[in-house]
Design a protein around this motif. Structure first.
Motif, short mmCIF file in Angstrom:
data_model
loop_
_atom_site.label_atom_id
_atom_site.label_comp_id
_atom_site.label_asym_id
_atom_site.label_seq_id
_atom_site.Cartn_x
_atom_site.Cartn_y
_atom_site.Cartn_z
N ALA A 254 4.72 -4.41 -3.58
CA ALA A 254 3.89 -3.25 -3.21
C ALA A 254 2.41 -3.54 -3.39
N HIS A 255 2.04 -4.27 -4.44
CA HIS A 255 0.63 -4.50 -4.75
C HIS A 255 0.11 -5.84 -4.22
N TYR A 256 0.99 -6.85 -4.13
CA TYR A 256 0.50 -8.20 -3.84
C TYR A 256 1.17 -8.85 -2.63
N LEU A 378 2.64 -1.10 -17.60
CA LEU A 378 1.81 -2.22 -17.16
C LEU A 378 2.13 -2.64 -15.72
N CYS A 379 3.40 -2.55 -15.35
CA CYS A 379 3.79 -2.93 -13.97
C CYS A 379 3.25 -1.95 -12.95
N VAL A 380 3.38 -0.66 -13.25
CA VAL A 380 3.11 0.37 -12.25
C VAL A 380 1.69 0.90 -12.33
N VAL A 381 1.21 1.17 -13.54
CA VAL A 381 -0.06 1.88 -13.70
C VAL A 381 -1.26 0.93 -13.69
N VAL A 385 -5.22 1.34 -12.14
CA VAL A 385 -6.37 1.59 -13.01
C VAL A 385 -7.46 0.56 -12.78
N SER A 386 -7.07 -0.69 -12.57
CA SER A 386 -8.04 -1.77 -12.41
C SER A 386 -7.59 -2.71 -11.29
N THR A 387 -8.56 -3.21 -10.56
CA THR A 387 -8.25 -4.15 -9.50
C THR A 387 -7.98 -5.52 -10.10
N LEU A 388 -6.76 -5.99 -9.92
CA LEU A 388 -6.34 -7.25 -10.52
C LEU A 388 -5.76 -8.17 -9.46
N SER A 389 -5.91 -9.46 -9.68
CA SER A 389 -5.17 -10.42 -8.87
C SER A 389 -3.75 -10.53 -9.42
N ALA A 390 -2.86 -11.09 -8.63
CA ALA A 390 -1.47 -11.23 -9.07
C ALA A 390 -1.37 -12.11 -10.31
#
Length: 415
Positions: A254-256, A378-381, A385-390
């Motif tokens: 979903a995110h990466y 940590l997985c979902v939220v 909250v912050s833009t992170l790389s995988a």
């Protein structure tokens, strides 16, 4: 410790349980190749979604009954297995509406058929998992290994045979070959539940008497174990375990994207098998052993962690030397974070029997529930909250799990 003394210090069920688990892993790897070669994406998708629904349903219904069956050695194993099966079947019935909602939400077509196949898979898988624990207590060495290896081998063989015999699936012949083969495999494993309906032997009754303190054992007895957790707590523990795994598997694509998820999940599947093997071939076997085990859990943990490190180093070497296809170069960002995480998991798995022997099972489950809740957050939220790389996200997850699992291990050992 010398090799022959190491072998003597292992419980008698370790070798057959480990061999059965290794053969099971090989069969599952072969089946994965078969899926891509002989079946369409639609068939694989239907099978994967339905089997995941069935696994979650069966896990909740069991509520860790297989582990309780091993820990509560003061109960006659055959009667305890029959009782655990009946209670699990009732819980499965109560959870049927939840499974029906899952079948509807999956969007796989005819929800009634999806639910029916999930029910068949869940019931047979539930019986097979209980049979694995039962054979550790009353089965022969052959049965301890065969109950683990026969179902996946049979399922893989049935899938290949079905694909060859029915090559025109989806063109007027809607035969769910993969679902049928999985049911056959689980059903073969459930056959070992017949041990629960045999009369208790005098040897079994004597071992129960020793565990209950009524008789003096001929050999140094293992510490008395018990599982005082309520059914609700065991279900909650199982639920959070399943949600944590699901949160990781779903949040990554979903995110990466699907490619990042493929890199991470493929490597995690390989590395996570090692702590799972420690839990199956060591902790569960120690719980089922009626004599004191001389090998220390810490020795098992260090050996398993070294194996995880070796597999990780081999994966990194394969990437560096170009042994893998260029499409798999993205694995390099996940190797060492996952190695640290799974190495810590080996220490928890090697000490997994201690909470039941120290009377800490309930507190241990609550700690695991809290740890799972943090992992899910940590997985979902965290990505929202912050833009992170995988890779950064995985580093956070790995650090959290490393600290949490290390703390859990120290708590179990020192308490």
């Amino acid at each position: 410790m010398k090799p022959w003394k190491l072998l003597q210090s292992l419980p008698r069920a370790t070798a057959p349980a480990a061999l059965g688990s290794l053969v099971s892993l090989a069969a599952q790897g072969f089946l994965a190749l078969v899926l891509f070669r002989l079946f369409s994406p639609e068939e694989v998708g239907l099978f994967s979604a339905t089997s995941q629904l069935a696994f979650f349903w069966a896990s909740l219904a069991l509520a860790q009954s297989p582990l309780s069956l091993l820990a509560e050695r003061y109960q006659e194993p055959r009667a305890a297995a029959r009782r655990a099966w009946r209670q699990s079947a009732w819980r499965m019935l109560w959870l049927a509406p939840v499974a029906a909602l899952g079948a509807v939400w999956s969007g796989l077509g005819q929800a009634a058929q999806v639910w029916a196949w999930a029910a068949a898979l869940a019931l047979t898988q539930l019986s097979w998992l209980l049979a694995q624990s039962l054979t550790l207590r009353v089965g022969s060495r052959w049965s301890m290994g065969l109950v683990r290896m026969v179902p996946p081998v049979l399922a893989a063989a049935a899938a290949v045979l079905g694909a060859v015999l029915f090559p025109v699936r989806g063109q007027g012949l809607e035969l769910p070959v993969l679902l049928v083969s999985a049911c056959l495999g689980y059903l073969a494993g459930a056959v070992w539940m017949r041990l629960a309906f045999q009369p208790a032997s005098s040897a079994d009754l004597a071992l129960v008497a020793v565990a209950g303190g009524d008789l003096q054992p001929a050999q140094p007895a293992a510490p008395i174990s018990s599982d005082p957790r309520s059914a609700r707590l065991k279900m909650l523990h199982t639920l959070t375990d399943g949600l944590a795994a699901t949160a990781l598997a779903l949040s990554w694509p979903a995110h990466y994207g699907v490619q990042e998820a493929g890199w991470m999940l493929a490597l995690l599947r390989v590395l996570s098998f090692i702590p799972a093997l420690v839990h199956t071939a060591w902790a569960q076997v120690v719980l089922s052993s009626d004599t004191k085990v001389r090998l220390r859990p810490l020795q098992v943990a260090w050996a398993a962690a070294a194996l995880v490190l070796g597999v990780g180093a081999l994966a990194q070497l394969a990437l560096t030397m170009g042994w893998l296809d260029a499409r798999w170069q993205g694995l390099s960002a996940y190797v060492w974070p996952l190695v640290l995480w799974q190495a810590a998991a080996c220490f928890v798995a090697a000490h997994a029997h201690l909470p039941f022997q120290k009377g800490l099972a309930a507190q241990h489950s609550w700690l695991c529930v809290g740890m799972n809740a943090g992992f899910i957050a940590l997985c979902v939220v965290l990505p929202w909250v912050s833009t992170l790389s995988a890779s950064t996200h995985m580093a956070w997850l790995s650090a959290y799990m490393l600290l949490s699992l290390a703390g859990l291990t120290l708590w179990v050992v020192k308490r």
